[in-house]
Write an enzyme that holds these catalytic residues in place. Structure first.
Site, PDB file in Angstrom:
ATOM      1  N   PRO A  32      15.694  19.661  11.411  1.00  0.00           N
ATOM      2  CA  PRO A  32      15.886  20.727  12.408  1.00  0.00           C
ATOM      3  C   PRO A  32      17.253  21.404  12.288  1.00  0.00           C
ATOM      4  O   PRO A  32      17.385  22.586  12.581  1.00  0.00           O
ATOM      5  CB  PRO A  32      15.759  20.010  13.758  1.00  0.00           C
ATOM      6  CG  PRO A  32      15.192  18.672  13.480  1.00  0.00           C
ATOM      7  CD  PRO A  32      15.431  18.350  12.041  1.00  0.00           C
ATOM      8  N   CYS A  33      18.256  20.636  11.841  1.00  0.00           N
ATOM      9  CA  CYS A  33      19.598  21.213  11.674  1.00  0.00           C
ATOM     10  C   CYS A  33      19.553  22.350  10.668  1.00  0.00           C
ATOM     11  O   CYS A  33      20.193  23.387  10.842  1.00  0.00           O
ATOM     12  CB  CYS A  33      20.582  20.159  11.164  1.00  0.00           C
ATOM     13  SG  CYS A  33      20.796  18.742  12.249  1.00  0.00           S
ATOM     14  N   GLN A  34      18.793  22.123   9.628  1.00  0.00           N
ATOM     15  CA  GLN A  34      18.766  23.118   8.547  1.00  0.00           C
ATOM     16  C   GLN A  34      17.998  24.376   8.925  1.00  0.00           C
ATOM     17  O   GLN A  34      18.127  25.408   8.277  1.00  0.00           O
ATOM     18  CB  GLN A  34      18.199  22.482   7.288  1.00  0.00           C
ATOM     19  CG  GLN A  34      19.171  21.454   6.739  1.00  0.00           C
ATOM     20  CD  GLN A  34      18.641  20.716   5.543  1.00  0.00           C
ATOM     21  OE1 GLN A  34      18.038  21.305   4.669  1.00  0.00           O
ATOM     22  NE2 GLN A  34      18.840  19.410   5.524  1.00  0.00           N
TER      23      GLN A  34
END
Lengths: 165, 139
Positions: free
Chosen positions: B39-41
């Site tokens: 999700p960070c990416q």
């Protein structure tokens, strides 16, 4: 005018293309259930945080061997009391460390793996770690079901943690 | 929340010093992330776009990687062409911010250095952006 054999051949090519596309799409979107995913772990092998917390607090029972298979930075901030860092399961070095950690354990040992880096559906670590232990012959492996992350599903519930081990 | 953001000063991946207190007067989007965090990416390209869009209004994005090792971080930062400083975090910095025990984790810090919003886990980017716009609109 296109002859029947040519039309038939064209239909077959079209069907083959549709089949190949379907396979490709399935490969792209079934990642959630692939062997590296947390979804590959059978439901029966999952342990809820409340269950593990109760087990760790209970007296006179065999304690599980708890291994964190996420990042060291997260482990150093807070981890389950008694847990050992076993390296991120998504990386070869992590899997090697996990293998080293369990090398001398009897195969019937109750091992609980956990990560909690990310939401369960996104965790890259528990699936490969679980698979490795099965491949090594361990028969009593559970995985802590952390729906959101370690902070929300363990720390915020008031369950004990240790730091800096 | 609504407390002064914990101070930190360390070098970014390019070796440049980044000191939070030097960003007083700017709104800081402080994003904790890691290369293994899917999700960070998804968020980071949006943060880079916001840095371009809202930078002239006073936004400064700072990324803090919670990876154990900088090598994959350098590669991903280059691949995503991030246009904001990225530093390596550690357990101490995580504890300063109340424990970074799940990623992504994003803080919005106002121009006075006060934490005004915290977004843990996968969050709708529009929700973060609306809050960011509100904070940017404040003098």
């Amino acid at each position: 005018m296109i002859s029947y054999p040519m039309r038939r051949a064209g239909q077959l090519v079209l069907l083959a293309l549709i089949f190949v596309c379907q396979i490709h799409l399935q490969a792209q979107f079934s990642g959630a259930a692939s062997s590296g995913s947390a979804f590959s772990i059978p439901h029966a092998q999952l342990m809820q945080p409340e269950e593990l917390n109760a087990l760790l607090r209970a007296r006179g029972v065999q304690k599980p061997f708890v291994l964190q298979v996420g990042s060291r930075v997260l482990f150093a901030q807070a981890h389950i009391p008694g847990a050992e860092f076993a390296g991120p399961g998504s990386q070869p070095a992590g899997l090697q460390l996990l293998q080293d950690k369990v090398a001398r354990l009897p195969h019937k040992t109750l091992i609980v793996l956990y990560c909690g880096c990310c939401p369960w559906s996104r965790c890259p670590n528990v699936g490969p770690a679980y698979k490795l232990l099965l491949d090594l012959g361990f028969s009593n492996v559970k995985v802590l079901y952390i729906a959101d992350n370690f902070g929300t599903n363990w720390v915020d519930k008031g369950f004990s943690v240790e730091q800096n081990r | 929340m609504n407390r002064r953001a914990p101070e930190f000063a360390r070098k970014d991946l390019a070796g440049k010093s980044v000191d939070l207190k030097n960003f007083r007067g700017k709104v800081v989007l402080l994003n904790f992330w890691a290369t293994w965090c899917a999700p960070c990416q998804l968020e980071m390209p949006a943060f880079a776009a916001w840095q371009r869009q809202y930078g002239p209004d006073g936004l400064q994005v700072i990324g803090i990687s919670m990876d154990d090792d900088a090598t994959p971080v350098v590669g991903l930062v280059a691949k995503l062409k991030l246009n904001y400083p990225v530093l390596m975090g550690d357990a101490n910095l995580g504890r300063q911010y109340g424990g970074v025990l799940g990623l992504p984790l994003t803080y919005l810090i106002d121009r006075d250095g006060v934490v005004r919003a915290r977004f843990q886990g996968e969050t709708d980017l529009k929700t973060i952006e609306r809050r960011l716009q509100t904070i940017l609109a404040q003098p």
